[in-house]
Design a protein around this motif. Structure first.
Motif, mmCIF file in Angstrom:
data_model
loop_
_atom_site.group_PDB
_atom_site.id
_atom_site.type_symbol
_atom_site.label_atom_id
_atom_site.label_comp_id
_atom_site.label_asym_id
_atom_site.label_seq_id
_atom_site.Cartn_x
_atom_site.Cartn_y
_atom_site.Cartn_z
ATOM 1 N N MET A 97 -15.108 -11.401 59.452
ATOM 2 C CA MET A 97 -16.356 -12.102 59.199
ATOM 3 C C MET A 97 -16.970 -12.658 58.072
ATOM 4 O O MET A 97 -17.106 -13.779 57.876
ATOM 5 N N GLY A 98 -16.447 -11.344 57.241
ATOM 6 C CA GLY A 98 -16.984 -11.955 55.954
ATOM 7 C C GLY A 98 -17.358 -10.407 55.230
ATOM 8 O O GLY A 98 -17.835 -9.114 55.616
ATOM 9 N N GLU A 99 -17.589 -11.322 53.630
ATOM 10 C CA GLU A 99 -17.139 -9.444 52.940
ATOM 11 C C GLU A 99 -18.991 -10.254 52.110
ATOM 12 O O GLU A 99 -19.533 -11.301 51.937
ATOM 13 N N PHE A 100 -19.413 -8.838 51.561
ATOM 14 C CA PHE A 100 -21.286 -8.960 51.227
ATOM 15 C C PHE A 100 -21.312 -8.572 50.114
ATOM 16 O O PHE A 100 -20.707 -6.824 50.020
ATOM 17 N N LEU A 157 -12.426 -2.746 64.372
ATOM 18 C CA LEU A 157 -12.216 -3.750 64.210
ATOM 19 C C LEU A 157 -11.486 -3.757 62.842
ATOM 20 O O LEU A 157 -10.486 -4.194 63.162
ATOM 21 N N ARG A 158 -11.880 -3.111 62.091
ATOM 22 C CA ARG A 158 -11.735 -2.753 61.048
ATOM 23 C C ARG A 158 -9.542 -1.809 60.609
ATOM 24 O O ARG A 158 -9.003 -2.081 60.185
ATOM 25 N N LYS A 197 -22.626 -6.838 65.407
ATOM 26 C CA LYS A 197 -21.721 -6.408 64.033
ATOM 27 C C LYS A 197 -22.730 -5.882 63.034
ATOM 28 O O LYS A 197 -24.010 -6.531 62.434
ATOM 29 N N MET A 198 -22.094 -4.714 63.426
ATOM 30 C CA MET A 198 -23.647 -3.808 63.092
ATOM 31 C C MET A 198 -23.215 -2.549 61.983
ATOM 32 O O MET A 198 -21.749 -2.272 61.864
ATOM 33 N N ARG A 224 -8.645 -9.138 66.236
ATOM 34 C CA ARG A 224 -9.600 -8.615 66.376
ATOM 35 C C ARG A 224 -10.354 -9.104 66.958
ATOM 36 O O ARG A 224 -11.574 -8.989 67.493
ATOM 37 N N GLN A 262 -17.535 -2.264 64.646
ATOM 38 C CA GLN A 262 -16.857 -1.926 63.448
ATOM 39 C C GLN A 262 -15.670 -1.614 62.770
ATOM 40 O O GLN A 262 -15.067 -1.969 62.326
ATOM 41 N N PRO A 278 -13.621 -4.933 50.413
ATOM 42 C CA PRO A 278 -14.061 -4.217 50.561
ATOM 43 C C PRO A 278 -14.085 -2.725 50.090
ATOM 44 O O PRO A 278 -13.194 -1.678 50.407
#
Lengths: 658, 687
Positions: free
Chosen positions: B1-4, B627-628, B643-644, B635, B624, B372
């Protein structure tokens, strides 16, 4: 714990000629706990003051009339109600009245009326509730907070039914009792009310006591008269002795206790003339009392008093049922032996006192052939101590194999026959010693030490004596303690005796260092191993260990050192088939021996090499432990590396969500 | 979904004040709690223990005791004053001087037939003073017989004719009618060295059967017969002090709080089966605090305790609640249920609110990228730009920073201040001329373009002012149609400047159209209090999260719940989501992904992707890690909308900056603990 107190006679009875019934129709409560109304089966009703054992007044019906059910006292009107010649509008089964309720009349055909209603319209039609061939067996009356119940049981062609008749408003429920073994009908019923439920307790001739619980509110009444099955639970399975119970009765005393009369006392043979209180929660017998004379299977209980007609008297037996705890419940014997077993054991014990060795052996064989040997545990202990005491008194008498067999049942322990181990040592029966060490969980340290001392100082002739013993009388197992007769022949040796064994010869061929040669022979080693595996406590063992001579200590330490070295190697060659001590047991013994004899050992020249060796073991152990510590430290570091790193006051991190 | 990219901030030294007193209103199920700094908090136990209201403290106001009279709340303190609070405007209503020196305790009759409710305070000078509670004030009535020594604790007998007073070395029973002391119960001092020290009866309870229960500084809980004045039983529960007592309403259970941090329960039980001869038997000990337990409430189902360690603990009694339900879980409330952090997302600034000052920080910077899990090297460290001390003795109740970082505002209950910031030169100028309508605010909010300031005011109204240099101008006041008087605790101005959403503690959510300057709509009232609201920047959907963890999305255009919201309600939220015990305190959106809603509570932040299927009851909510570990194609099969992320804990704030990086402000509880004074010394093994 429940208790039965000393009873007393309330009145004499005039039982029927054939003694089939007691002559008492019923005992009913009167105004208070000290008054009862007794109705006899002839013509009279008597009011008794119980504590004075004295009749206060009596009534008799006219000549030619008979009372057909027990008279009851109505506390509201202070009147007595009795039925003579069984008739009102229809045949009356009984009249019931309990405190807080109105008198209720139960007709033989199952109809129920309040007495008031009946008397106001004596000619009213009485319906038939019961089917053809169905008849009432027992009835009672219960008053709950909200309702009054007439409860009765009936029998119809071997089936039993429970009727629950509610009064005001009237509803009737019919339940079918589950069938017991064919042909068995309940001997007695008793009903009680507790926690919004009516509990019915009933006893069968096979000693089974069942309880069925019916809610006070009950099911929706089924107009079709269908009988619901009545679920039951087995509360107790009483011993019945020989045959079935005939005249017996069970009465619920409180939620956990029932009184039973006419059932054998579990530890007093098959006579059925007992009154017992059983705890149903723990299934234990709480109190028992022998009742003289014939028992009619009648039993009433009011206000902590049991009323029992027996022989030609009606007795009152006060009782007490405090709330039971497991501990108090366990105070009495739980399971029971039949008279036959007890007799056999008693006769065996007499045999042991007098008979010659062969007969004793036969008796023991016979006894041990039984399948229920575990149940006889206390008796076996008694037998063994009889045997031991006779052997102690009579130097010519000794039954090694019988004793070994008894020990082998694992039913004995040291505290049951405290002289057995010392006797075996005295008679040089090392095989028995070995068995005792193996199977007795409670050998005191002093005895362990005595065994150790005897084993270490064992001379070769002693061992050979043992060998002959083994050769002559094989134990129940072919291989005891790795000690089979064949291997005994093969490994005949003793370090002190100097005879070479094959094992030793094998070792000698590769010429191992001296400490790797077993310093004692195999038999001695086996015995010592047994000592090493017994339970002990350091502080109790230590003073007794001081009795060992320095030679003995050195030899024992050498043996321990040998064992330790064997263990330190990868595979211990002798483990197969042997009960071997564990490494920690060996080290514990080394420690306790050194503690007991250190100063002596330091002064003993022969011990010097040994001590140096032990010291080097310790050093190597310490080194090993420190190396392990280092490894642990490095592994922990590894652990920390994977753990979360400490975050400071501020960081910029990348995370990813999926 | 994405990186932050996440700015992980741990330099907000938030330090809650110790809990001093509590009072529970059984009728409204509200718990009033007073802290050492004089702040008051109201928790709604009927609504997930939500902290509905906060009345900021004041220098010198040391609340020693609280009491409810109906829906009215009174406090008394060591400043010698009795204060009644205005729970609608979140400020003290009036203060009455008792003229008896410091007040240690206040007590009111639980119910009165006459309608005039007497209320009492116990004073340092040994007087018990009776006050009459009138409709709009309280009035001194009379003194009971003056005693030597201070009155530490008071308790009415339920009949309202007797009062028990805990003092130094003794307990006295007063007849209210005559004002005379009828009994004197001497309390034994501690043994040993403390023999010479006076024993303080910290707390007292008077039961309807005239049993008096006292807790004292010698560590004893004592049961007295109040009719004869005799001691019935002594339970020594601690070596230190028994500070607080609370009795259940049915008087069958009692809890005592000690300096060791333990709460000891006693129950009125019969030792025999027949239920006769009941006795107070010590039954349970709870250790949920590291420090003094100063305040205790025994509710019907739980023991509520608080003290020096600042946490409010609700410990359900497992014989009173169904086991293994949400109700049976213990709750520790450590953080306020509202945000104390404000983020200028364009400027990358953070404003931290403390009771007596504000701190303005600039976030650090890093360059480069990472994978990540990596920490990036910090090129520029975060920097504290300004520390602004408040004026006056009232504590700060709300503050705000404009998105551009150019304006800063804060309010106390009596004053409002606005400042102009120049970030480049780090200068701050107070805006001196403020409209008179802007005197105090419960909540503050700037518009996205920083041209407007919204301040929630009395009677659920919102004052709108325009910010122009060098002054600001009152525009208008927005008022709800409902006429509610409850304070607005949440404000949100939409990105496009068209909408303003408000939520008040009466659970009402109003949306105003700022172009037309009028109420646009009222969202259907839901039974649980909103804890966070936000309007989507493009779709103009309003997202409301409630104290019971429910999420609603309301279309402002259609004036109805959106399709997604209906779907969510129909399917129901995942049980693990509903079982979380801290409220969502902030909702925001991700401009890069319009379908994403970002929200957080104290223990996690969550991105809800509205384009993904909702998790079903059997689905693993926290997925999470799974999924990782899965390869990318797999996934998709396991994804769901919630998404917690639990990487960050003890969250005070999660915000998305304009550069799409996240700011998380953590305040580890351990850091709070380490700043507490040392607890009473306890003997531990081998020390």
């Amino acid at each position: 714990m429940a208790a039965l107190y000393e009873g007393y006679t309330l009145c004499g009875l005039a039982p029927a000629q054939n003694q089939s019934n007691s002559g008492v129709l019923g005992v009913e409560a009167e105004r208070d706990s000290d008054h009862v109304v007794v109705t006899d089966s002839t013509r009279s009703v008597t009011l008794y003051k119980v504590s004075d054992q004295k009749p206060l007044s009596s009534w008799t019906v006219k000549q030619g009339q008979t009372l057909t059910c027990s008279a009851v006292y109505n506390p509201q009107t202070k009147e007595y109600v009795a039925v003579s010649d069984g008739k009102v509008s229809a045949d009356v089964w009984r009249v019931h009245c309990v405190a807080g309720g109105e008198p209720v009349v139960l007709f033989k055909r199952g109809a129920v009326r309040l007495l008031d209603a009946l008397l106001s319209a004596p000619q009213q039609p009485i319906e038939e509730v019961l089917a053809q061939e169905e008849s009432i067996r027992w009835s009672t009356n219960i008053v709950t907070e909200s309702q009054q119940f007439a409860i009765f049981t009936t029998e119809q062609k071997g089936d039993h039914f429970l009727y629950l008749q509610r009064l005001n408003p009237n509803t009737l429920q019919r339940y079918r009792l589950e069938r017991e073994e064919p042909g068995l009908s309940p001997l007695s019923f008793s009903a009680s009310y507790r926690d919004k439920h009516i509990r019915l307790l009933y006893l069968y001739p096979n000693g089974h006591v069942y309880q069925s619980v019916v809610s006070e509110r009950g099911l929706v009444t089924d107009e079709g008269g269908q009988a619901f099955p009545l679920p039951r639970s087995l509360l107790l399975s009483l011993p019945v002795g020989e045959g079935l119970l005939e005249a017996a009765s069970a009465q619920a005393l409180d939620e956990a206790h029932i009184a039973v009369v006419g059932v054998p006392h579990p530890s007093a043979g098959s006579g059925k003339d007992f009154l017992c209180i059983w705890n149903t929660n723990f299934q234990t017998l709480q109190a028992g009392k022998e009742i003289a004379g014939k028992i009619y299977g009648q039993l009433w209980s009011f206000w902590n008093k049991l009323f029992i007609p027996h022989g030609k008297t009606l007795s009152v037996i006060p009782y007490e049922c405090p709330k039971s705890s497991l501990a108090s419940a366990l105070g009495k014997m739980r399971q029971v032996k039949t008279e036959g077993e007890l007799e056999q054991i008693c006769s065996t014990a007499t045999t042991f006192d007098t008979a010659p060795v062969e007969e004793v052996q036969r008796e023991v064989d016979l006894l041990l052939s039984r399948t229920d040997i575990q149940d006889l545990q206390p008796s076996l202990g008694q037998l063994a101590s009889t045997l031991v005491s006779r052997t102690l008194q009579d130097p010519a008498f000794y039954t090694p194999s019988s004793l070994a067999q008894l020990v082998h049942t694992r039913c004995l322990c040291h505290s049951v026959c405290p002289d057995l181990v010392l006797l075996a040592l005295e008679r040089k029966d090392y095989f028995l010693c070995q068995l005792c060490l193996q199977f007795f969980p409670d050998i005191p340290e002093a005895i362990t030490c005595a065994c150790l001392k005897a084993f270490i100082s064992l001379e070769p002739d002693g061992v050979s004596f043992m060998e002959t013993l083994i050769a002559r009388e094989r134990g129940p197992d072919g291989l005891l303690n790795g000690f089979s007769p064949t291997s005994a022949a093969e490994y005949r040796s003793d370090g002190l005796g100097g005879g070479g064994t094959r094992a030793q010869q094998d070792e000698e061929m590769t010429s191992p260092p001296p400490e790797q040669i077993c310093p004692v022979g195999l038999h001695k080693a086996v015995l010592l191993n047994e000592v090493l595996q017994t339970a002990y406590s350091d502080s109790f063992l230590l003073p007794h260990l001081k009795d060992l001579s320095s030679q003995q200590v050195v030899l024992f330490l050498q043996y321990l050192q040998f064992l330790y070295l064997k263990y330190s190697q990868d595979a211990f060659p002798q483990t197969h088939g042997l009960r071997s001590p564990s490494l920690s047991q060996i080290l514990d013994w080394v420690c306790v021996l050194l503690d007991a004899h250190f100063t002596v050992l330091v002064m003993t020249p022969e011990a010097k090499g040994l001590l140096v060796n032990l010291h080097s073991f310790v050093k190597s152990q310490v080194r090993l432990v420190s190396e392990l510590g280092k490894i642990e430290g490095s592994l922990q570091e590894l652990n920390k590396m994977t753990a979360k790193k400490d975050v400071g006051q501020y960081s910029i991190e990348i995370i990813e969500l999926f | 979904m994405g990186e932050f990219k996440v700015h992980r901030v741990r330099f907000f030294d938030y330090m809650p004040a110790a809990i001093r007193a509590m009072a529970f209103n059984r009728r409204t199920e509200r718990l009033a709690l007073a802290r050492a700094d004089g702040a008051l908090e109201i928790f709604n136990f009927a609504d997930n223990y939500f902290q509905e209201k906060v009345i900021p403290g004041q220098d010198g106001r040391a609340v020693e005791a609280l009491c409810w009279v109906g829906r009215r709340l009174f406090s008394a303190g060591l400043n010698g004053e009795i204060t009644e609070y205005d729970l609608e405007n979140l400020r003290p209503r009036y203060t009455v001087e008792a003229y008896g020196g410091p007040i240690w305790t206040i007590s009111a009759v639980a119910y009165s037939l006459s309608g005039c409710v007497p209320c009492q305070v116990g004073c340092e000078d040994g007087t018990v003073k009776m006050f009459e509670v009138l409709e709009d004030r309280i009035q001194f009535q009379r003194n009971l017989d003056r005693q030597k020594g201070r009155i530490i604790s008071l308790c009415w007998h339920p009949s309202a004719s007797l009062i028990a007073a805990g003092m130094m070395d003794m307990i006295r029973i007063f007849d209210v009618e005559t004002g005379r002391a009828t009994h004197r119960l001497l309390v034994e001092r501690g043994v040993g060295a403390s023999k010479s020290k006076e024993v303080v009866v910290w707390s007292i309870a008077f039961l309807s059967d005239h049993t008096i229960i006292s807790g004292d500084s010698a560590g004893k809980v004592q049961i007295w017969d109040g009719l004869t004045g005799t001691l019935a039983r002594t339970h020594l529960v601690t070596k230190w002090d028994v500070l607080a007592l609370s009795v259940s309403q049915d008087e069958s259970s009692l809890v005592a709080g000690t300096s060791e941090g333990t709460v000891v329960q006693f129950q009125f039980l019969s030792s025999t089966l027949d239920g006769q001869n009941k006795d107070w038997v010590r039954t349970r000990t709870f250790k949920n605090h590291s420090h003094d337990v100063r305040a205790l409430v025994h509710t019907e189902t739980a023991v509520v305790s608080g003290g020096m360690d600042t946490q409010l603990v609700v410990r359900p009694l497992l014989d009173k609640v169904e086991k293994n339900t949400q109700e049976s879980a213990m709750r520790k409330m450590a953080f306020p249920h509202r945000s104390l952090v404000c983020c200028a997302k364009k400027a990358g600034l953070l404003l931290f609110q403390f009771p007596d000052h504000l701190e303005l920080w600039r976030l650090g910077e890093s360059d480069g990228h990472g994978n990540p899990g990596d920490s990036l090297p910090v090129k520029r460290k975060p920097e504290k730009l300004i520390q602004l001390k408040r004026k006056g003795e009232d504590h700060i109740c709300c503050s705000a920073l404009s998105p551009c970082g150019g304006w800063l505002a804060y309010s106390t209950v009596t004053s409002f201040r606005l400042y102009r910031l120049q970030n480049n030169t780090i200068s701050i100028t107070k805006v001196s001329k403020l409209p008179k309508d802007l005197r105090s605010a419960h909540q503050l909010c700037f518009s996205t373009d920083s041209s407007r300031l919204f301040a929630s005011s009395i009677n659920s109204s919102v004052v709108v002012v325009a910010l122009n240099q060098p002054e600001c101008k009152y525009l208008h006041t927005l008022k709800p149609k409902s006429g509610s008087r409850e304070p607005v605790h949440l404000l949100f101005a939409s990105e496009d400047g068209k909408w303003l959403a408000t939520a008040n503690t009466a659970c009402e959510v109003q949306v105003y159209n700022l172009d037309k300057i009028k109420l646009h709509c009222t969202v259907p009232v839901y039974g649980s209090c909103p804890t966070a609201i936000a309007i989507h920047p493009t779709s103009s959907n309003l997202v409301v999260v409630h104290a019971d963890q429910q999420i609603f999305e309301y279309s402002l255009v259609q004036k109805e719940y959106t399709e997604w919201s209906r779907r969510l309600q129909k399917q129901g939220l995942h049980s693990l989501w509903l079982e979380r015990d801290t409220p969502i305190t902030h909702v925001t959106f991700n401009p890069k992904h319009p379908a994403h809603i970002i929200l957080h509570d104290m223990f996690m932040f969550c991105v809800i992707d509205q384009s993904l299927p909702l998790p079903e009851a059997k689905t693993r909510l926290f997925n999470q890690m799974i999924l990782r570990s899965l390869p990318e194609p797999m996934r998709i099969l396991h994804r769901h909308a919630f998404k917690m992320c639990k990487t960050f804990q003890n969250l005070m704030c999660v915000r998305l900056l304009e550069d799409h990086s996240l700011v998380v402000v953590e305040r580890p509880l351990l850091d709070i603990m380490s700043q507490l004074p040392a607890p009473v010394r306890q003997k531990r093994f081998a020390t």
